[in-house]
Design an enzyme around this catalytic site. Structure first.
Site, mmCIF file in Angstrom:
data_model
loop_
_atom_site.group_PDB
_atom_site.id
_atom_site.type_symbol
_atom_site.label_atom_id
_atom_site.label_comp_id
_atom_site.label_asym_id
_atom_site.label_seq_id
_atom_site.Cartn_x
_atom_site.Cartn_y
_atom_site.Cartn_z
ATOM 1 N N LYS A 50 0.851 -1.184 0.000
ATOM 2 C CA LYS A 50 0.000 0.000 0.000
ATOM 3 C C LYS A 50 0.889 1.238 0.000
ATOM 4 O O LYS A 50 1.679 1.432 0.919
ATOM 5 C CB LYS A 50 -0.913 0.002 1.227
ATOM 6 C CG LYS A 50 -1.856 1.199 1.295
ATOM 7 C CD LYS A 50 -2.766 1.098 2.500
ATOM 8 C CE LYS A 50 -3.711 2.281 2.606
ATOM 9 N NZ LYS A 50 -4.621 2.180 3.767
ATOM 10 N N ASP A 70 -1.859 10.068 -6.264
ATOM 11 C CA ASP A 70 -0.465 9.801 -6.604
ATOM 12 C C ASP A 70 -0.043 8.377 -6.282
ATOM 13 O O ASP A 70 1.097 7.989 -6.531
ATOM 14 C CB ASP A 70 0.457 10.805 -5.901
ATOM 15 C CG ASP A 70 0.336 10.767 -4.374
ATOM 16 O OD1 ASP A 70 -0.264 9.805 -3.844
ATOM 17 O OD2 ASP A 70 0.843 11.690 -3.713
ATOM 18 N N ARG A 110 0.817 -5.387 3.492
ATOM 19 C CA ARG A 110 -0.325 -6.005 4.170
ATOM 20 C C ARG A 110 -0.460 -7.465 3.748
ATOM 21 O O ARG A 110 -0.125 -7.836 2.617
ATOM 22 C CB ARG A 110 -1.615 -5.254 3.833
ATOM 23 C CG ARG A 110 -1.520 -3.769 4.057
ATOM 24 C CD ARG A 110 -2.865 -3.078 3.992
ATOM 25 N NE ARG A 110 -3.492 -3.076 2.677
ATOM 26 C CZ ARG A 110 -4.575 -2.365 2.378
ATOM 27 N NH1 ARG A 110 -5.153 -1.626 3.320
ATOM 28 N NH2 ARG A 110 -5.100 -2.393 1.170
ATOM 29 N N ASP A 147 -16.864 -0.486 -0.548
ATOM 30 C CA ASP A 147 -15.610 -0.955 -1.139
ATOM 31 C C ASP A 147 -14.532 -1.208 -0.090
ATOM 32 O O ASP A 147 -13.456 -1.705 -0.415
ATOM 33 C CB ASP A 147 -15.104 0.034 -2.194
ATOM 34 C CG ASP A 147 -14.887 1.425 -1.627
ATOM 35 O OD1 ASP A 147 -15.885 2.081 -1.301
ATOM 36 O OD2 ASP A 147 -13.721 1.851 -1.505
#
Length: 488
Positions: free
Chosen positions: A105, A117, A168, A244
């Site tokens: 991430k 970005d 993660r 989501d």
């Protein structure tokens, strides 16, 4: 297993963007164990090539080669409004190791970054790392955080900050939003493939059911109902329960403007961007139910493969109505345990609700109160119970303690046994916002010792740890009202 659906309409090969001069900020040996990653005595990977991999600067280590990293497409509802196509705007799935997907991430732009970005900053990455590992130690289903790698690369949010990449882990990062996307684009073949993939890899008990897709929906709903009950029991506020951000495996995921309750406010809002309080603490069960309704809508085409539209709607509506029942049962069970009750009586719900109202009215510290409640003994005179000093309405709380002691007596509760059981479900240590901020402040000065110390303390949230007593204390008065934005 790693996300195995292929095709440009599903995912895109996405290579991480390198960061200059990466350095370790945080690393979890516990999470590393999930992927059988060897760790040296300094608490970091024995193989130094993992720093470059988890920074997004390389795609291989001595034992692994992640040649085809991807970002996936999904859609969803944000703050109750259909947002259309979204996707992994700053998350890149490297691949799989020992049944765990590894996702970076903040490793740069993807096809789904839109105007972003693709980066994450040190501040938010440390918060996600610490909370992921803290939630796991609390026994609450969650994605895991393997590491945070930092860099001097500047990233602008509300101010100029520095970049970080958080690695993660999860058995799968499939979301409600993935189902919503294929349903919204009427990609029934893809929708079926996704459901079949989940059943095959994560819900095999659904495979031979007469209604496998209905059963899959029920299982996902049950997991998320129990998940939000666990959140409520430790005072955790997610902050952005968009569809989501909801896991198809019932995991806590996408840590952003989260917060644990300090002084209890039943309507506490942890995200200062949530102006209407949609995701306030007391609304989380209702919103998770709403998200399951979004999932049910996405599952409708799957049930229409064997039923007409009216039948499919009726079946899913009935299944959806099971959510509040499951949630209520889980919530009641957990809060009985928090009070040290071994049996179930009809009056228990009123007893619990009266207590929560009293804690709210007097702004009592949620975590500390339940932890200290285990020390109350059956032979205590009400006026000797020091916890009552935290309440404004002494008459009301004295009556509550009177009723509570009578309730414990009715089941012949034993003080020592009850205290031991209560201390296994009422944590002493949680990731309070002011503690996380103190660790971040030091990390921004390249001192990562507080991050490591917090990780170690929070890895044993139910232990006394007398040497770390200060970390169990409520925040100072000037740090009580910390709110966090979505910006990360």
């Amino acid at each position: 297993m790693a996300f195995t659906l292929s095709g440009d309409d599903v995912c895109q090969i996405t290579f991480p963007s390198p960061i200059p001069d990466p350095y370790w900020v945080a690393f979890s040996p516990s999470a590393a164990n999930l992927i059988q990653l060897s760790v040296s005595q300094d608490g970091l990977p024995s193989d130094p090539s993992w720093l470059e991999l988890l920074a997004g600067n390389s795609l291989s280590t001595g034992m692994h080669d992640f040649a085809k990293p991807i970002s996936t497409v999904y859609s969803g509802h944000q703050f109750g409004v259909w947002a259309g196509q979204l996707g992994d705007g700053r998350a890149i799935l490297l691949g799989e190791a020992n049944g765990q997907e590894i996702q970076l991430k903040g490793a740069g732009k993807t096809l789904y970054s839109r105007m972003g970005d693709g980066r994450a900053v040190l501040r938010s990455s440390i918060r996600e790392f610490l909370c992921s590992e803290a939630m796991n130690a609390l026994g609450i289903p969650t994605t895991r955080a393997l590491s945070v790698v930092g860099s001097a690369l500047p990233v602008f949010r509300e101010m100029m900050e520095t970049a970080a990449v958080c690695a993660r882990l999860a058995p799968s990062f499939i979301r409600v939003g993935h189902f919503e996307h294929f349903a919204s684009t009427q990609s029934i073949v893809r929708l079926k493939e996704l459901a079949d993939l989940l059943i095959q890899d994560h819900y095999p008990e659904c495979k031979n059911n007469v209604e496998p897709y209905l059963e899959l929906f029920k299982h996902i709903s049950v997991r998320n109902a129990k998940l939000v009950a666990r959140w409520q029991s430790v005072g955790f506020c997610h902050g952005v329960l968009n569809s989501d951000n909801i896991s198809a495996l019932g995991l806590t995921m996408d840590y952003g403007p989260f917060g644990f309750l300090d002084h209890f406010e039943i309507d506490h809002i942890c995200n200062h961007s949530d102006h209407g309080g949609r995701y306030a603490y007391h609304r989380q069960p209702q919103i998770m139910h709403w998200n399951m309704a979004c999932l049910a809508s996405a599952f409708l085409p799957l049930l229409e493969l064997t039923h007409d539209e009216s039948q499919a709607q009726s079946i899913l509506r009935e299944a959806l109505e099971e959510f509040p029942v499951t949630y209520a049962q889980a919530w009641q069970s957990i809060f009985r345990q928090k009070l040290g009750l071994q049996t179930s009586q009809d009056s228990d719900i009123q007893l619990i609700e009266r207590l929560l109202q009293a804690i709210h009215d007097s702004s009592v510290d949620f975590t500390s109160f339940f932890r200290q409640l285990s020390q109350v003994k059956l032979d205590h005179a009400i006026e000797k119970i020091t916890l009552r000093d935290q309440f404004v309405d002494r008459v009301a709380i004295d009556q509550w303690f009177t009723d509570y002691l009578q309730r414990l007596t009715s089941e012949s509760s034993q003080d020592i046994t009850r205290m031991q059981a209560m201390n296994l479900v009422n944590p002493k240590y949680i990731l309070r916002n002011h503690l996380a901020q103190a660790a971040i402040d030091k990390a921004q000065q390249h001192d990562f010792s507080e991050v490591t110390l917090l990780m170690n303390i929070l890895s044993k949230p139910y232990d006394e740890q007398p040497e770390h007593e200060v970390y169990a204390a409520p925040p100072p008065a000037d740090l009580e009202r910390v709110a966090v934005s979505c910006s990360s």
